[in-house]
Design an enzyme around this catalytic site. Structure first.
Site, PDB file in Angstrom:
ATOM      1  N   ASP A  67       0.816  -1.206   0.000  1.00  0.00           N
ATOM      2  CA  ASP A  67       0.000   0.000   0.000  1.00  0.00           C
ATOM      3  C   ASP A  67       0.855   1.262   0.000  1.00  0.00           C
ATOM      4  O   ASP A  67       0.500   2.259  -0.636  1.00  0.00           O
ATOM      5  CB  ASP A  67      -0.929   0.007   1.215  1.00  0.00           C
ATOM      6  CG  ASP A  67      -2.077  -0.981   1.062  1.00  0.00           C
ATOM      7  OD1 ASP A  67      -2.428  -1.303  -0.086  1.00  0.00           O
ATOM      8  OD2 ASP A  67      -2.617  -1.439   2.089  1.00  0.00           O
ATOM      9  N   ASP A 180      -2.758  14.320  20.477  1.00  0.00           N
ATOM     10  CA  ASP A 180      -1.632  13.943  19.628  1.00  0.00           C
ATOM     11  C   ASP A 180      -1.731  14.505  18.217  1.00  0.00           C
ATOM     12  O   ASP A 180      -0.780  14.386  17.449  1.00  0.00           O
ATOM     13  CB  ASP A 180      -1.514  12.420  19.558  1.00  0.00           C
ATOM     14  CG  ASP A 180      -0.981  11.824  20.859  1.00  0.00           C
ATOM     15  OD1 ASP A 180      -0.627  12.600  21.765  1.00  0.00           O
ATOM     16  OD2 ASP A 180      -0.929  10.585  20.965  1.00  0.00           O
ATOM     17  N   TYR A 193      -4.920   5.073   9.078  1.00  0.00           N
ATOM     18  CA  TYR A 193      -4.643   5.761  10.337  1.00  0.00           C
ATOM     19  C   TYR A 193      -5.942   6.172  11.036  1.00  0.00           C
ATOM     20  O   TYR A 193      -6.081   6.096  12.253  1.00  0.00           O
ATOM     21  CB  TYR A 193      -3.772   6.982  10.048  1.00  0.00           C
ATOM     22  CG  TYR A 193      -3.030   7.566  11.239  1.00  0.00           C
ATOM     23  CD1 TYR A 193      -3.110   6.997  12.501  1.00  0.00           C
ATOM     24  CD2 TYR A 193      -2.237   8.698  11.075  1.00  0.00           C
ATOM     25  CE1 TYR A 193      -2.411   7.545  13.569  1.00  0.00           C
ATOM     26  CE2 TYR A 193      -1.550   9.253  12.131  1.00  0.00           C
ATOM     27  CZ  TYR A 193      -1.640   8.676  13.378  1.00  0.00           C
ATOM     28  OH  TYR A 193      -0.963   9.218  14.445  1.00  0.00           O
TER      29      TYR A 193
END
Length: 305
Positions: A67, A180, A193
């Site tokens: 990927d 974050d 993600y």
């Protein structure tokens, strides 16, 4: 499809991918095709040289890897509308790639020449950095492209930094986020993600933008999905270490300084992927790649034809 000029890219440092690339190049050259061959990886980007060296259009890019290799191809080739045939040779998960079992080189060239394939267009994002207020539309950076996501988060070699970000959508303040970072993703990136950050899964046939906080220090911070025509503007606040970065598909795009904002929107170009599988199903891909097991007790469905 014509096969007069083709890019073949293999995963850098992977011997199997390189062997496949050399074999494909040899077969295409026997068909009278001009081949541009090279590795792609964290330290290798052959696309700028390939694109600058050609005098006629490139008909196809064959990408042999995982990927990550396919994402790099999309970022570099989408603007020129070069279709990508990505094959999972030396990769891992392979969400974006064809299975090597479906890549029979004895028949694939005939299928491509005879237009016996499908083209799947996937939405991309573009981002640019600006000074100050949203009324300042002149960018001070390059235009960055991403197929999976744009991410605004800090980076430091010696400690974990909490970021404080403020986000506007179409000029309206949405919230400030302490944590974050923030992920702004396409439907394609919703299974990457974004999924790891507990974001939503979005079918890649849709045009939409998903915004997901990464480990926010507030239970009220939630992922949201917005229309593709929206513009997401993000500022980094309270950044004395100058550590905030803009990332595209996990690759560093640029640093952001105090007083700057990043504008993220749907890109003007789509990534075009060649589909060879006759029985392609996105839902089957989800079941296989995410290893969905269902209920602990499996029941037979005798009502399905």
């Amino acid at each position: 499809m014509q096969l007069k000029q083709v890019i073949i890219v293999h995963k850098a440092g992977d011997p199997m991918s390189k062997r496949w690339a050399e074999k494909c190049a040899q077969e295409l050259e026997q068909l009278g095709c001009r081949v541009l061959l090279g590795p792609s990886g964290p330290k290798d980007n052959p696309y700028p040289v390939f694109l600058a060296s050609v005098t006629q259009s490139i008909d196809l890019a064959i990408v042999l890897g995982g990927d990550g290799t396919a994402l790099s191809a999309a970022r570099n080739l989408a603007a020129d509308r070069i279709p990508i045939l990505a094959v999972n040779v030396g990769g891992h998960l392979g969400f974006l790639t064809e299975s090597p079992d479906d890549f029979d080189s004895e028949t694939v060239w005939d299928r491509l020449l005879g237009d016996r394939f499908a083209v799947q267009r996937r939405m991309m994002l573009q981002a640019s950095v600006h000074e100050g207020n949203r009324t300042n539309l002149e960018p001070i950076s390059d235009r960055y492209l991403a197929l999976n996501e744009m991410c605004i988060k800090p980076a430091s070699a010696d400690r974990m930094i909490t970021s404080i970000l403020e986000m506007e959508i179409d000029g309206a303040v949405v919230d400030q986020y302490q944590g974050d970072g923030l992920i702004v993703a396409t439907p394609t990136g919703s299974t990457c993600y974004t999924l790891a950050a507990s974001g939503p899964i979005i079918h890649p046939g849709m045009d939409a933008i998903a915004i997901t906080p990464i480990c926010p220090l507030s239970l009220s911070s939630r992922a949201i999905i917005i229309p593709p025509g929206s513009v997401v503007s993000i500022w980094a606040l309270a950044d004395p270490d100058l550590s905030t970065k803009l990332w595209m598909d996990g690759v560093l795009a640029t640093s952001m300084w105090p007083g700057q904002r990043v504008d993220i929107r749907m890109a003007e170009c789509d990534a075009e992927f060649i589909i060879l599988r006759k029985d392609y199903s996105y839902y089957q891909t989800l079941r296989e790649k995410l290893q969905w097991a269902g209920a602990r007790i499996q029941y037979g469905n005798h009502y399905r034809n």
